[in-house]
Design a protein around this motif. Structure first.
Motif, PDB file in Angstrom:
ATOM      1  N   TYR A   1       9.617   0.859   8.319  1.00  0.00           N
ATOM      2  CA  TYR A   1       9.449   1.494   7.008  1.00  0.00           C
ATOM      3  C   TYR A   1       8.616   0.622   6.064  1.00  0.00           C
ATOM      4  CZ  TYR A   1      12.959   4.854   8.522  1.00  0.00           C
ATOM      5  OH  TYR A   1      13.647   5.824   9.219  1.00  0.00           O
ATOM      6  N   GLY A   2       7.561   0.021   6.605  1.00  0.00           N
ATOM      7  CA  GLY A   2       6.632  -0.739   5.784  1.00  0.00           C
ATOM      8  C   GLY A   2       7.031  -2.165   5.483  1.00  0.00           C
ATOM      9  N   LYS A   3       8.239  -2.560   5.863  1.00  0.00           N
ATOM     10  CA  LYS A   3       8.712  -3.918   5.596  1.00  0.00           C
ATOM     11  C   LYS A   3       8.695  -4.756   6.869  1.00  0.00           C
ATOM     12  CE  LYS A   3      11.844  -2.884   1.727  1.00  0.00           C
ATOM     13  NZ  LYS A   3      11.216  -3.796   0.746  1.00  0.00           N
ATOM     14  N   LEU A   4       8.417  -6.041   6.711  1.00  0.00           N
ATOM     15  CA  LEU A   4       8.510  -6.964   7.834  1.00  0.00           C
ATOM     16  C   LEU A   4       9.968  -7.385   7.966  1.00  0.00           C
ATOM     17  CD1 LEU A   4       5.968  -9.750   8.663  1.00  0.00           C
ATOM     18  CD2 LEU A   4       8.408 -10.106   9.003  1.00  0.00           C
ATOM     19  N   ILE A   5      10.584  -7.040   9.096  1.00  0.00           N
ATOM     20  CA  ILE A   5      12.014  -7.301   9.257  1.00  0.00           C
ATOM     21  C   ILE A   5      12.308  -8.480  10.175  1.00  0.00           C
ATOM     22  CG2 ILE A   5      12.625  -4.903   8.784  1.00  0.00           C
ATOM     23  CD1 ILE A   5      13.154  -4.643  11.863  1.00  0.00           C
ATOM     24  N   ALA A   6      11.305  -8.923  10.949  1.00  0.00           N
ATOM     25  CA  ALA A   6      11.538 -10.054  11.854  1.00  0.00           C
ATOM     26  C   ALA A   6      10.210 -10.665  12.259  1.00  0.00           C
ATOM     27  CB  ALA A   6      12.310  -9.604  13.099  1.00  0.00           C
ATOM     28  N   ARG A   7      10.254 -11.950  12.560  1.00  0.00           N
ATOM     29  CA  ARG A   7       9.084 -12.647  13.100  1.00  0.00           C
ATOM     30  C   ARG A   7       9.580 -13.804  13.950  1.00  0.00           C
ATOM     31  NH1 ARG A   7       6.034 -14.601   7.933  1.00  0.00           N
ATOM     32  NH2 ARG A   7       7.405 -13.158   6.845  1.00  0.00           N
ATOM     33  N   GLY A   8       8.764 -14.196  14.927  1.00  0.00           N
ATOM     34  CA  GLY A   8       9.148 -15.330  15.756  1.00  0.00           C
ATOM     35  C   GLY A   8       8.541 -15.246  17.137  1.00  0.00           C
TER      36      GLY A   8
ATOM     37  N   LEU B   1      -2.080 -15.084  20.213  1.00  0.00           N
ATOM     38  CA  LEU B   1      -1.910 -13.638  20.251  1.00  0.00           C
ATOM     39  C   LEU B   1      -0.657 -13.284  19.463  1.00  0.00           C
ATOM     40  CD1 LEU B   1      -3.831 -14.090  22.766  1.00  0.00           C
ATOM     41  CD2 LEU B   1      -2.800 -12.004  23.692  1.00  0.00           C
ATOM     42  N   LEU B   2      -0.830 -12.481  18.426  1.00  0.00           N
ATOM     43  CA  LEU B   2       0.272 -12.043  17.577  1.00  0.00           C
ATOM     44  C   LEU B   2       0.443 -10.540  17.743  1.00  0.00           C
ATOM     45  CD1 LEU B   2       2.365 -12.498  15.274  1.00  0.00           C
ATOM     46  CD2 LEU B   2       0.481 -12.132  13.658  1.00  0.00           C
ATOM     47  N   ALA B   3       1.611 -10.122  18.214  1.00  0.00           N
ATOM     48  CA  ALA B   3       1.899  -8.699  18.379  1.00  0.00           C
ATOM     49  C   ALA B   3       2.587  -8.169  17.132  1.00  0.00           C
ATOM     50  CB  ALA B   3       2.785  -8.471  19.598  1.00  0.00           C
ATOM     51  N   MET B   4       2.130  -7.015  16.670  1.00  0.00           N
ATOM     52  CA  MET B   4       2.771  -6.308  15.561  1.00  0.00           C
ATOM     53  C   MET B   4       3.418  -5.055  16.141  1.00  0.00           C
ATOM     54  SD  MET B   4       0.996  -4.570  12.188  1.00  0.00           S
ATOM     55  CE  MET B   4       0.500  -6.128  11.453  1.00  0.00           C
ATOM     56  N   ILE B   5       4.740  -5.008  16.116  1.00  0.00           N
ATOM     57  CA  ILE B   5       5.436  -3.881  16.717  1.00  0.00           C
ATOM     58  C   ILE B   5       6.314  -3.196  15.676  1.00  0.00           C
ATOM     59  CG2 ILE B   5       5.393  -4.957  18.997  1.00  0.00           C
ATOM     60  CD1 ILE B   5       8.397  -5.533  18.684  1.00  0.00           C
ATOM     61  N   GLY B   6       6.773  -2.012  16.033  1.00  0.00           N
ATOM     62  CA  GLY B   6       7.631  -1.231  15.157  1.00  0.00           C
ATOM     63  C   GLY B   6       7.538   0.230  15.536  1.00  0.00           C
TER      64      GLY B   6
ATOM     65  N   LYS C   1       0.842  -1.188   0.000  1.00  0.00           N
ATOM     66  CA  LYS C   1       0.000   0.000   0.000  1.00  0.00           C
ATOM     67  C   LYS C   1       0.880   1.241   0.000  1.00  0.00           C
ATOM     68  CE  LYS C   1      -3.803   2.372   0.089  1.00  0.00           C
ATOM     69  NZ  LYS C   1      -4.759   2.321  -1.050  1.00  0.00           N
ATOM     70  N   SER C   2       0.613   2.134  -0.974  1.00  0.00           N
ATOM     71  CA  SER C   2       1.344   3.397  -1.063  1.00  0.00           C
ATOM     72  C   SER C   2       0.367   4.557  -1.041  1.00  0.00           C
ATOM     73  CB  SER C   2       2.174   3.453  -2.352  1.00  0.00           C
ATOM     74  OG  SER C   2       3.177   2.461  -2.351  1.00  0.00           O
ATOM     75  N   PHE C   3       0.838   5.685  -0.546  1.00  0.00           N
ATOM     76  CA  PHE C   3       0.077   6.928  -0.558  1.00  0.00           C
ATOM     77  C   PHE C   3       0.919   7.954  -1.302  1.00  0.00           C
ATOM     78  CE2 PHE C   3      -1.127   4.623   3.284  1.00  0.00           C
ATOM     79  CZ  PHE C   3      -2.509   4.598   3.165  1.00  0.00           C
ATOM     80  N   GLY C   4       0.529   8.244  -2.544  1.00  0.00           N
ATOM     81  CA  GLY C   4       1.368   9.102  -3.361  1.00  0.00           C
ATOM     82  C   GLY C   4       2.690   8.407  -3.616  1.00  0.00           C
ATOM     83  N   GLY C   5       3.775   9.065  -3.275  1.00  0.00           N
ATOM     84  CA  GLY C   5       5.090   8.460  -3.466  1.00  0.00           C
ATOM     85  C   GLY C   5       5.626   7.757  -2.240  1.00  0.00           C
ATOM     86  N   VAL C   6       4.808   7.644  -1.193  1.00  0.00           N
ATOM     87  CA  VAL C   6       5.264   7.043   0.063  1.00  0.00           C
ATOM     88  C   VAL C   6       4.718   5.628   0.186  1.00  0.00           C
ATOM     89  CG1 VAL C   6       5.247   7.213   2.575  1.00  0.00           C
ATOM     90  CG2 VAL C   6       5.355   9.295   1.186  1.00  0.00           C
ATOM     91  N   THR C   7       5.605   4.660   0.355  1.00  0.00           N
ATOM     92  CA  THR C   7       5.199   3.269   0.537  1.00  0.00           C
ATOM     93  C   THR C   7       4.989   3.005   2.018  1.00  0.00           C
ATOM     94  OG1 THR C   7       6.443   2.574  -1.414  1.00  0.00           O
ATOM     95  CG2 THR C   7       5.834   0.861   0.167  1.00  0.00           C
ATOM     96  N   ALA C   8       3.741   2.734   2.393  1.00  0.00           N
ATOM     97  CA  ALA C   8       3.408   2.507   3.805  1.00  0.00           C
ATOM     98  C   ALA C   8       3.537   1.040   4.188  1.00  0.00           C
ATOM     99  CB  ALA C   8       1.992   2.999   4.090  1.00  0.00           C
ATOM    100  N   VAL C   9       3.167   0.144   3.268  1.00  0.00           N
ATOM    101  CA  VAL C   9       3.269  -1.300   3.498  1.00  0.00           C
ATOM    102  C   VAL C   9       3.916  -1.903   2.257  1.00  0.00           C
ATOM    103  CG1 VAL C   9       1.998  -3.444   3.883  1.00  0.00           C
ATOM    104  CG2 VAL C   9       1.248  -1.340   5.001  1.00  0.00           C
ATOM    105  N   ASP C  10       5.010  -2.635   2.464  1.00  0.00           N
ATOM    106  CA  ASP C  10       5.856  -3.050   1.343  1.00  0.00           C
ATOM    107  C   ASP C  10       6.089  -4.564   1.362  1.00  0.00           C
ATOM    108  OD1 ASP C  10       7.617  -3.157  -0.757  1.00  0.00           O
ATOM    109  OD2 ASP C  10       9.153  -1.893   0.157  1.00  0.00           O
ATOM    110  N   GLY C  11       5.144  -5.308   0.780  1.00  0.00           N
ATOM    111  CA  GLY C  11       5.317  -6.751   0.635  1.00  0.00           C
ATOM    112  C   GLY C  11       5.216  -7.534   1.927  1.00  0.00           C
ATOM    113  N   VAL C  12       4.338  -7.120   2.824  1.00  0.00           N
ATOM    114  CA  VAL C  12       4.210  -7.766   4.133  1.00  0.00           C
ATOM    115  C   VAL C  12       3.408  -9.063   4.019  1.00  0.00           C
ATOM    116  CG1 VAL C  12       3.160  -7.557   6.424  1.00  0.00           C
ATOM    117  CG2 VAL C  12       4.455  -5.641   5.458  1.00  0.00           C
ATOM    118  N   SER C  13       3.958 -10.131   4.592  1.00  0.00           N
ATOM    119  CA  SER C  13       3.280 -11.433   4.639  1.00  0.00           C
ATOM    120  C   SER C  13       3.413 -12.015   6.042  1.00  0.00           C
ATOM    121  CB  SER C  13       3.891 -12.418   3.637  1.00  0.00           C
ATOM    122  OG  SER C  13       3.744 -11.980   2.305  1.00  0.00           O
TER     123      SER C  13
END
Length: 251
Positions: free
Chosen positions: A221-228, A32-37, A12-24
């Motif tokens: 920055y919109g990318k998933l960098i870690a999970r576990g 319970l899954l926590a989403m942090i950042g 998902k992008s807004f104009g030229g800003v990428t808010a969510v970048d290939g998140v899976s």
């Protein structure tokens, strides 16, 4: 337990800003899954994509195998996706029990029954949920005069009134004291296990996250960098550097 929520290559992008970048990622029933950042990582955008407030540019979202990508929020809600907000969302002039009754009325498509006295509709069911979340003694008080911690419990009862399979909780403990935060998340975890509800939540309080999440995903920055697991994420060097910093190392 099966896979409840699947998020696949979401963009998902807004104009030229990428808010969510290939998140899976995925979420199992009863977990319970926590989403942090950090702020601006894309957490709120992910939530809004899942519950239909935003439509993704690319990617898929599935609930129990059903594609809900781009569905309107009311349709997503009727499929069993509940949500609580960073700022508690209730009808402040209505009583505690009336707030929960309103959700039951909407869930059962009986809004045309509003010409009748609301106290006659789903009163027992609403009281059961208020007892579950620990505010049954305040059933007849207007929400506008409740302590904030109690208001968050009422909002949780409202989210449960639609019998959700998935519960999205955006900063559920914001504005609460430490003891209240831990108690609310202990309650949420217990309900999730008992009712086999999957919970996806965002949270800035790392004590809450590491005490109650079964699994954690980290965005930056919109990318998933870690999970576990909490231990795996705590030990992840990139997470320490980008987000947790000294909190992760205990210094």
């Amino acid at each position: 337990m099966g896979v409840l929520l699947e998020v696949i290559e979401l963009h998902k992008s807004f104009g030229g800003v990428t808010a969510v970048d290939g998140v899976s990622f995925d979420l199992q029933e009863g977990h319970l899954l926590a989403m942090i950042g950090p702020n601006g990582a894309g957490k709120s955008t992910c939530f809004n994509l899942i519950n239909g407030q935003l439509r993704p540019d690319r990617g898929k979202i599935r609930i129990l195998g059903k594609d809900i990508t781009g569905m309107k929020p009311r349709h997503v809600w009727r499929l069993g996706v509940g949500r609580t907000f960073q700022v508690a969302s209730t009808f402040l002039s209505m009583t505690v029990v009336e707030n929960v009754q309103m959700v039951f009325i909407s869930s059962h498509r009986k809004l045309n029954s509003m010409t009748k006295k609301v106290s006659n509709l789903y009163r027992d069911e609403a009281m059961e949920l208020l007892k579950l979340v620990g505010v049954e003694e305040q059933w007849d008080r207007p929400c506008g005069i409740l302590a904030y911690g109690d208001l968050k419990r009422v909002e949780l009862a409202m989210a449960l009134a639609n019998n959700p399979k998935l519960l999205l909780m955006d900063e559920p403990t914001a504005g609460m004291g430490l003891k209240e935060r831990l108690k609310l998340m202990e309650l949420t975890a217990r309900i999730a296990k008992d009712r086999n509800i999957g919970v996806l939540f965002t949270e800035h309080d790392m004590d809450v996250v590491f005490s109650h999440a079964d699994f954690i995903i980290v965005l930056n920055y919109g990318k998933l960098i870690a999970r576990g697991t909490p231990t795996e994420v705590r030990d992840n060097e990139e997470v320490k550097e980008i987000y947790l910093g000294s909190c992760a190392t205990g210094t």
